[in-house]
Write a protein that holds these residues in place. Structure first.
Motif, mmCIF file in Angstrom:
data_model
loop_
_atom_site.group_PDB
_atom_site.id
_atom_site.type_symbol
_atom_site.label_atom_id
_atom_site.label_comp_id
_atom_site.label_asym_id
_atom_site.label_seq_id
_atom_site.Cartn_x
_atom_site.Cartn_y
_atom_site.Cartn_z
ATOM 1 N N GLN A 1 0.845 -1.176 0.000
ATOM 2 C CA GLN A 1 0.000 0.000 0.000
ATOM 3 C C GLN A 1 0.888 1.235 0.000
ATOM 4 O O GLN A 1 1.886 1.304 0.703
ATOM 5 C CB GLN A 1 -0.849 -0.013 1.247
ATOM 6 N N GLN B 1 0.592 -6.507 1.715
ATOM 7 C CA GLN B 1 -0.476 -6.407 2.723
ATOM 8 C C GLN B 1 -1.108 -7.752 3.075
ATOM 9 O O GLN B 1 -1.788 -7.870 4.077
ATOM 10 C CB GLN B 1 -1.591 -5.488 2.201
ATOM 11 N N GLU C 1 0.312 -0.932 10.943
ATOM 12 C CA GLU C 1 0.326 -0.524 9.537
ATOM 13 C C GLU C 1 1.697 0.056 9.146
ATOM 14 O O GLU C 1 2.175 -0.141 8.021
ATOM 15 C CB GLU C 1 -0.797 0.499 9.321
ATOM 16 N N VAL D 1 -5.425 -6.142 10.600
ATOM 17 C CA VAL D 1 -4.191 -5.843 9.853
ATOM 18 C C VAL D 1 -3.044 -6.774 10.275
ATOM 19 O O VAL D 1 -2.195 -7.140 9.460
ATOM 20 C CB VAL D 1 -3.791 -4.344 10.010
ATOM 21 N N GLN E 1 4.561 -0.462 5.869
ATOM 22 C CA GLN E 1 5.152 0.631 5.072
ATOM 23 C C GLN E 1 6.670 0.613 5.140
ATOM 24 O O GLN E 1 7.340 0.751 4.118
ATOM 25 C CB GLN E 1 4.677 1.977 5.607
#
Ligand code: TXA
Ligand code: MG
Length: 358
Positions: free
Chosen positions: A6, A75, A65, A125, A69
């Protein structure tokens, strides 16, 4: 990279990555600082007995999250949740079968991750949308103290950039993630050197999804039949759904093309002589002592016949291949028994399943 990542802009640009030394008299301060950063939603790389992990508060989806990154991680690849005590298992997993307790009693704290049905307190997540969660109680004392001091479970994948070899020293983490994470705790080199064994108890017969520090034989001693997922030693056909999403990615890869050559040393030497490419920078991944007999750049990854030393040396050796600029690397075949199965699995992935039969 194969998977989707993402593309979210980091809130903070140019994070200064602190190096917190946990090997000297500042150890307790370093642990305290790491725990504070984690409680406040930051990212800290921590040493474990297997490889360094990139940790965040597993109960904070915004913090988790940031792991995806910083690593550039796809993901759909779930994270392992690290706990400081067996008793925490029931906080995060449900419908726990008896076998989980038997494995935990035998091999925790240690390099084993058990996949169980997840409780809803674990954010989606962390589990990459699955209804299961991988849980591990690590044995490294610094990792345990940091989890205790943070007071929350820690989601932590290996602390490398996605696709690169897992880090077994703080410097490897720093080279990959400097400026992207808040801190790295330096606890020295990792003792096991390959990641934990991932076993699922959610899906019929217990099945190893990823071989690691605890061997299939050790697990069978405690719970009887344990299968080994096909993806461990075979290339997956495209479109096949995998139980452990991490297994579908080319992983642990140095920049060089790696070819595993089976057979003994003299067969290896003949193969290399015939197949080296003059227009490329060739190198070998070999066992201790062999480098003297090989007329090309050689990187050592353990002793012949000694799976533990091969496990400890493999990831650093794959990184070294990059630093010497290797383009084509011929690797001696590892032991396949015991923890050797994990070494073989990682090397196969580094080689994108390119193995020569001798
Ligand atoms: O030793 C280790 O396991 C290290 C240290 C830091 O604990 N961690 C580690 O994490 O290797 P990672 O994210 O690099 O690899 C975790 C593997 C991946 O292949 C992932 O797909 C699998 O475990 N996994 C995690 N949760 C899972 C789940 N719920 N179901 C199936 N596979 C899972
Ligand atoms: Mg990893």
């Amino acid at each position: 990279m194969n998977g989707k990542t993402q593309n979210i802009v980091l809130g903070k640009k140019n994070i200064i990555t602190k190096v917190l030394d946990a090997q000297n008299e500042n150890k307790q301060d370093s642990i305290k600082t790491a725990a504070e950063i984690l409680r406040n939603g930051g990212l800290v790389a921590i040493p474990t007995e297997t490889v360094y992990g990139l940790a965040a508060n597993a109960l904070d989806p915004v913090a988790v999250e940031k792991i995806f990154q910083a690593k550039g991680r796809p993901q759909d690849n779930p994270l392992i949740v690290h706990i400081p005590d067996i008793s925490w298992l029931e906080k995060y997993a449900e419908d726990i079968p008896e076998q989980a307790y038997r494995l935990a009693e035998a091999y925790w704290p240690g390099p084993m991750t058990i996949v169980l049905k997840k409780k809803s307190i674990i954010p989606s997540v962390v589990a990459a949308g699955l209804d299961t969660v991988g849980i591990r109680f690590p044995s490294n004392p610094i990792a345990r103290e940091i989890i205790r001091a943070a007071g929350v479970p820690l989601a932590a994948p290996s602390a490398n950039l996605s696709g690169k070899p897992s880090p077994t020293e703080a410097l490897h983490v720093y080279n990959d993630l400097n400026g992207k994470i808040d801190a790295v705790v330096d606890g020295g080199p990792c003792g096991v050197g390959v990641e934990s064994t991932v076993i699922t108890l959610c899906d019929g017969t217990p099945r190893i999804l990823r071989p690691g520090g605890i061997t299939p034989e050790q697990m069978r001693k405690v719970i009887g039949r344990v299968d080994i997922d096909e993806a461990v030693t075979k290339k997956l056909k495209s479109g096949v759904k995998v139980a452990s999403p991490g297994m579908k990615y080319k992983h642990y890869a140095p920049k060089a093309k790696v070819i595993i050559v089976d057979g003994d040393f003299s067969h290896f030497m003949d193969y290399v002589k015939n197949k080296k490419e003059e227009n490329k920078r060739n190198a070998v991944l070999c066992f201790e002592g062999e480098e003297r007999k090989i007329p090309m750049p050689a990187v050592i990854y353990g002793r012949e016949g000694d799976a533990d030393s091969q496990a400890r040396g493999l990831f650093a050796a794959l990184r070294k291949l990059d630093s010497i600029g290797a383009e084509l690397a011929f690797a001696r075949e590892p032991e396949k028994q015991g923890v050797g199965l994990a070494v073989y699995n990682r090397l196969l992935r580094a080689a994108a399943f390119d193995e020569e039969k001798g």
